[in-house]
Motif scaffolding. Structure first.
Motif, short mmCIF file in Angstrom:
data_model
loop_
_atom_site.label_atom_id
_atom_site.label_comp_id
_atom_site.label_asym_id
_atom_site.label_seq_id
_atom_site.Cartn_x
_atom_site.Cartn_y
_atom_site.Cartn_z
N HIS A 134 -5.00 8.04 3.30
CA HIS A 134 -3.90 7.06 2.55
C HIS A 134 -2.99 6.92 4.02
N TRP A 149 -2.46 -1.13 8.39
CA TRP A 149 -2.35 -2.52 7.63
C TRP A 149 -1.12 -2.08 9.22
N LEU A 154 -2.68 3.65 5.79
CA LEU A 154 -1.56 1.62 5.65
C LEU A 154 -1.70 2.74 7.08
N ARG A 201 2.44 1.27 -3.19
CA ARG A 201 1.41 2.18 -4.48
C ARG A 201 0.92 3.85 -4.49
N TYR A 248 0.24 -1.48 -0.01
CA TYR A 248 0.40 -0.09 -0.09
C TYR A 248 0.68 0.70 0.24
#
Length: 500
Positions: free
Chosen positions: A189, A196, A193, A173, A170
């Motif tokens: 974003h 995760w 993140l 990307r 992630y």
């Protein structure tokens, strides 16, 4: 055929990689029908989740919770009395029900690691924009003997590595979309993140190293401001990005513990884990899901984890049965661990089925070589002011080298005994770095899709596969004679021990 592969590469490569990965990780994962290494702990803990029994452990509970899900869905132990699992934190083979299967407990680790390989492929493909290069170097994680044996067990690393690879993918990307397509990096974003990273930490706390990804993402996000030292703009951006990233990490971590504490509705045989009287009273009153009970339980769980860590002995290499090892030796697969062995006599010859934690030497030595090369590249740039031929790729190499070195430096600060499988996290960092170093060295050939470069990368992948196959008896528990064992005993520092 070439046009077909080029047109549908984005689908063909991942599909083939997933099929191969499932073919490596899934076969015989129910064997042996007996526990080994930390399965004795985690199987007992997972069963407590199923039966609603309160327990505490040195690791966060997400891994065991997912093992419990696997057991409920695929276990096949419904008719077996598993009371013994609830009465201990370490289930010995003598107390385990003889007919019990461990497929359900192992299933989450197997499936998550097999699918996590796609994240690894995606990381390299997003950075290099070369599917063939990403596919070739994905062999490093599909065909590493240590990753395969450890992920095919009811242990935490296969589950955690899925979330770690997901976080890395992630991050890559988002960063590559910004670099190549000028897509803005938004607060969402940072938040995603953080989710995760929180999931990885909720399995094992060594995933805290991933917090460095926030620093790197901020560096990409604000690179122009950093170069011009626009400190007011940087501080203003930090004021929003830090909470946007850190709050989801904490929220996920605490949410996992909330479920864990809420599910612990029963105390078996006065096993209280030194819990406070207030917390125990709330459990007995049936209030485990209340916020006040969560606060009490969270405090007691963190205290237990801290006290357990303080009580773990230090490494003692003088002990004849010491399985721990120094972190400095891990890149060379020092020291291997004998998880389990079963001895039989076949046609007058002793044949032993080993389960040995040993890395694929081609993978591990190549990763170490890549770290040395990248360190030399970085030193050459910043100490000797050497020119670099691809600035973006150079910074990606810096990022994954920094993750690798930071993890190893952090581990070296820990005084308790540590084991070879604690190297699996930086091994992934180093494997990505190796692919990037290859791309950097052969940059022009890679950009031109030079057929000789493609052949060389393919031959390297084939070498990885061949050596994996050679050491696979240690991974899958295939029988070996003494002579066959010694053929695989390449280095004395591996400390492989033959069973006679």
């Amino acid at each position: 055929m070439k046009l077909f592969l080029k047109t549908y590469a984005r689908f063909i490569y991942p599909a083939v990689i997933l099929i191969i990965s499932l073919g490596i990780y899934f076969p015989f994962y129910g064997s042996p029908q007996a526990m080994f290494w930390d399965e004795n702990y985690h199987v007992a803990s997972a069963q407590k989740h199923i039966d609603g029994v309160m327990y505490m452990e040195p690791h966060p509970p997400l891994g065991k919770m997912l093992m419990a899900v696997g057991e409920v869905m695929f276990g096949g132990n419904g008719e077996i009395d598993k009371q013994k699992l609830l009465e201990t934190d370490y289930l010995t083979g003598d107390n385990a029900p003889p007919a019990m299967t461990y497929k359900g407990f192992r299933w989450p680790s197997v499936i998550m690691m097999a699918f996590g390989v796609l994240f690894f492929y995606g990381i390299i493909n997003a950075i290099t924009q070369r599917a063939w290069l990403a596919a070739a170097f994905t062999s490093l994680v599909i065909f590493d003997n240590a990753l395969v044996i450890h992920s095919r067990a009811a242990m935490l690393e296969g589950i955690q590595l899925f979330f770690i690879l997901g976080a890395l993918y992630y991050f890559v990307r988002v960063a590559t979309d910004f670099i190549h397509h000028h897509k803005a990096i938004l607060l969402k974003h940072y938040a995603l993140l953080g989710v995760w990273i929180g999931l990885a930490i909720a399995v094992k706390v060594n995933a805290f190293i991933l917090l460095l990804l926030f620093v790197m993402l901020f560096g990409v996000d604000q690179w122009s401001a950093i170069k011009q030292w626009q400190w007011r703009a940087l501080i203003a951006r930090l004021a929003t990005t830090v909470p946007a990233g850190v709050i989801p990490v904490a929220a996920v971590f605490l949410a996992v513990f909330y479920v864990h504490i809420g599910m612990g509705t029963t105390i078996v045989k006065d096993r209280t884990y030194k819990a406070s009287p207030e917390y125990l009273a709330q459990i007995r009153a049936g209030n485990t899901w209340s916020p006040s009970t969560f606060m009490l339980g969270m405090k007691d769980n963190l205290k237990y984890m801290s006290e357990y860590a303080d009580g773990v002995p230090r490494l003692d290499v003088c002990k004849p049965d010491e399985n721990g090892s120094y972190a400095m030796g891990w890149p060379l697969s020092k020291k291997t661990i004998s998880y389990r062995w079963d001895k039989n006599t076949v046609d007058g010859k002793v044949v032993v089925k080993y389960k040995y934690l040993i890395g694929n030497p081609i993978v591990w030595f190549s990763v170490l070589g890549g770290i040395i090369l990248s360190a030399g590249l970085i030193i050459g740039r910043y100490v000797y002011n050497n020119p670099i031929k691809d600035e973006k790729l150079f910074y990606w190499i810096c990022a994954f080298t920094a993750l690798y070195i930071s993890y190893m430096v952090a581990i070296l600060q820990i005084e308790r005994v540590m084991y070879l499988y604690h190297y699996l996290v930086p091994l992934l960092f180093g494997a990505v770095n190796l692919a990037l170093v290859f791309n950097y060295i052969y940059r022009d050939e890679v950009l031109a899709n030079n057929k000789h470069t493609i052949i060389n990368a393919s031959l390297f992948a084939l070498l990885v596969i061949a050596v994996f196959a050679f050491f696979s008896p240690f991974t899958y528990g295939f029988g070996l004679t003494e002579d066959q064992f010694e053929m695989r005993n390449w280095f004395s520092f591996w400390k492989l021990q033959v069973v006679r």
